[in-house]
Design an enzyme around this catalytic site. Structure first.
Site, short mmCIF file in Angstrom:
data_model
loop_
_atom_site.label_atom_id
_atom_site.label_comp_id
_atom_site.label_asym_id
_atom_site.label_seq_id
_atom_site.Cartn_x
_atom_site.Cartn_y
_atom_site.Cartn_z
N ASP A 95 0.83 -1.20 0.00
CA ASP A 95 0.00 0.00 0.00
C ASP A 95 0.86 1.25 0.00
O ASP A 95 1.49 1.58 1.01
CB ASP A 95 -0.91 -0.03 1.24
N SER A 98 0.04 4.24 2.71
CA SER A 98 0.35 4.17 4.14
C SER A 98 1.81 3.78 4.27
O SER A 98 2.48 3.51 3.28
CB SER A 98 -0.56 3.17 4.86
N ASN A 100 3.17 1.88 7.36
CA ASN A 100 3.46 0.91 8.42
C ASN A 100 3.17 -0.51 7.96
O ASN A 100 2.24 -0.74 7.18
CB ASN A 100 2.62 1.20 9.66
N TRP A 102 1.82 -4.08 9.34
CA TRP A 102 1.14 -4.68 10.48
C TRP A 102 0.48 -5.99 10.06
O TRP A 102 0.10 -6.18 8.91
CB TRP A 102 0.12 -3.74 11.10
N TYR A 138 -8.26 2.99 9.71
CA TYR A 138 -8.71 2.61 8.38
C TYR A 138 -10.23 2.59 8.42
O TYR A 138 -10.82 1.95 9.30
CB TYR A 138 -8.21 1.22 7.97
N ASP A 278 -1.90 5.71 -5.30
CA ASP A 278 -2.20 4.85 -4.15
C ASP A 278 -2.55 3.45 -4.64
O ASP A 278 -3.62 3.21 -5.18
CB ASP A 278 -3.37 5.45 -3.37
N THR A 281 -5.96 1.20 -3.25
CA THR A 281 -7.36 1.32 -3.64
C THR A 281 -7.51 0.97 -5.11
O THR A 281 -6.60 1.20 -5.91
CB THR A 281 -7.90 2.75 -3.39
#
Length: 412
Positions: A95, A98, A100, A102, A138, A278, A281
């Site tokens: 992505d 963003s 990070n 996780w 989110y 991005d 999406t």
């Protein structure tokens, strides 16, 4: 001798940069689409993006309102990484919106966590506790948990002591039925929560890649699950035709840049606009003013649907970036969902565009961290500035090189 060097150079250009491509690290990207996609999935994605970009729901940003959202979204491109020692495979969405990394925790009991692979620090010999909490937003919720440090392997690139988030609770039911376990953010380091160094930065810092550049080739056609490649360490010219158009980053958190103009059927939707690339999406998101003009020009129904019989006659959506026109034909910006045609261009009231996979699937995209720039080049060779003669554009670059070669040979 000079003549021979010129000929050799032009032949090499025609053949592509093979030697450079061999140094690239290739991450296979897989594509997952819901078995039954619907307009509710699109609206779920809009809700997800509102949370991701910290945009409140307002009357002006909610063109379509009052409808329940689906608990999954529309389309994802994802790949495999491993975390820990021994390595456990996790499916992550790459992505660029963003920053990070996780994954779910073994002691998370939400539906989203239980239906995906979970990280257990007790089973990794290289786990290092961090002691800090983390919360990521989110959609209508997000994830909350703690930071951990462990070995993360991406396409055989072993990142030692990578800090990442471990979700103890996932508050957003949009993650219940998705194909991936977590998210690997590839935005700028300034975007990362808790000042965590993103994995891509550590790849370069640990000399795992030679250049701080990555690029995406996304395949939006076809029926197979193979969705393209994430190229780490550069770009592969075999995936695009013609020259790369570069523009500087205007804000180094998201991959945001200046866009000169957006035009649809002769109507200027915006001038001197801002846009963000991005990969997280599938949609294109427009500023509210631009969307209002687009809505009127395309004669979109209040529920975002259009008459499927009119799609082939709709105009090309054109973006002018770095002096180059990048066109999106209606066959790509209109989505066929559960028996109806829905426009994949939405709005959430921002003053910038978000160019998701509808755009990136058409145009190979290079994310150059070192030079603080982004580049685009046509996958097919056609810019879709009109709907006729698009195949001819695929041969333009090759023809021009041969013509130049002929001129030089005559001169010498």
């Amino acid at each position: 001798m000079l003549k021979a060097f010129i000929v050799l150079g032009l032949v090499s250009a025609l053949a592509g940069v093979g030697a450079g491509a061999d140094l690239l690290h290739r991450m296979p990207i897989y594509k997952w689409e819901n078995s039954v996609k619907s307009r509710k999935n699109v609206m779920s994605e809009v809700a997800h993006l509102r949370g991701k970009y910290n945009v409140a729901t307002t009357a002006t940003s909610d063109i379509i309102s009052g409808e329940p959202l689906a608990n999954s979204m529309n389309m994802y491109y994802y790949g495999q990484i491993t975390i820990g020692t021994p390595g456990v495979i996790f499916i992550v969405m790459f992505d660029t919106g963003s920053a990070n990394l996780w994954v779910p925790s073994y002691n998370c009991t939400s539906t989203a966590c239980l239906s995906h692979t979970q990280y257990n620090p007790n089973q990794s010999t290289t786990f290092v506790p961090n002691g800090s909490d983390i919360t990521l937003k989110y959609g209508t919720g997000g994830m909350s948990g703690y930071l951990a440090m462990d070995t993360v392997t991406v396409n055989n690139l072993v990142i030692l002591n990578q800090t990442f988030g471990v979700a103890v609770s996932e508050l957003d039911n949009h993650f219940d039925n998705v194909a991936f376990d977590g998210i690997l953010g590839m935005g700028f380091a300034n975007l990362a929560e808790d000042s965590v160094t993103p994995p891509f930065y550590n790849m370069y810092n640990e000399a795992l890649i030679s250049q701080p550049v990555f690029s995406f080739y996304l395949s939006i056609d076809g029926t197979t699950s193979m969705g393209g490649e994430l190229i780490l360490g550069g770009s592969d010219p075999n995936y695009y035709i013609g020259n790369m158009t570069y523009v500087p980053i205007s804000r180094d958190d998201y991959w945001q840049f200046d866009m000169s103009e957006a035009v649809l059927n002769g109507v200027t939707l915006c001038s001197n606009c801002q846009a963000i690339a991005d990969t997280g999406t599938s949609l294109i998101m427009a500023p509210i003013d631009a969307y209002t003009k687009l809505y009127s020009t395309l004669d979109i129904n209040p529920d975002a649907s259009v008459d499927c019989s009119t799609v082939s006659s709709m105009p090309v959506l054109k973006f002018v970036i770095g002096g180059t026109v990048f066109g999106i034909p209606p066959s790509y910006y209109v989505l066929y969902l559960d028996g109806e045609c829905v426009v994949g261009i939405q709005t959430m009231g921002t003053d910038f565009w978000i160019l998701g996979d509808i755009f990136i699937g058409q145009y190979y995209t290079e994310f150059d961290v070192g030079n603080n720039r982004i580049g685009f080049a046509s996958v097919s060779g056609a810019q879709y500035t009109n709907q006729a003669n698009s195949q001819f554009a695929s041969f333009t670059t090759i023809f021009s090189l041969f013509a130049l070669l002929n001129i030089i040979l005559k001169l010498y």
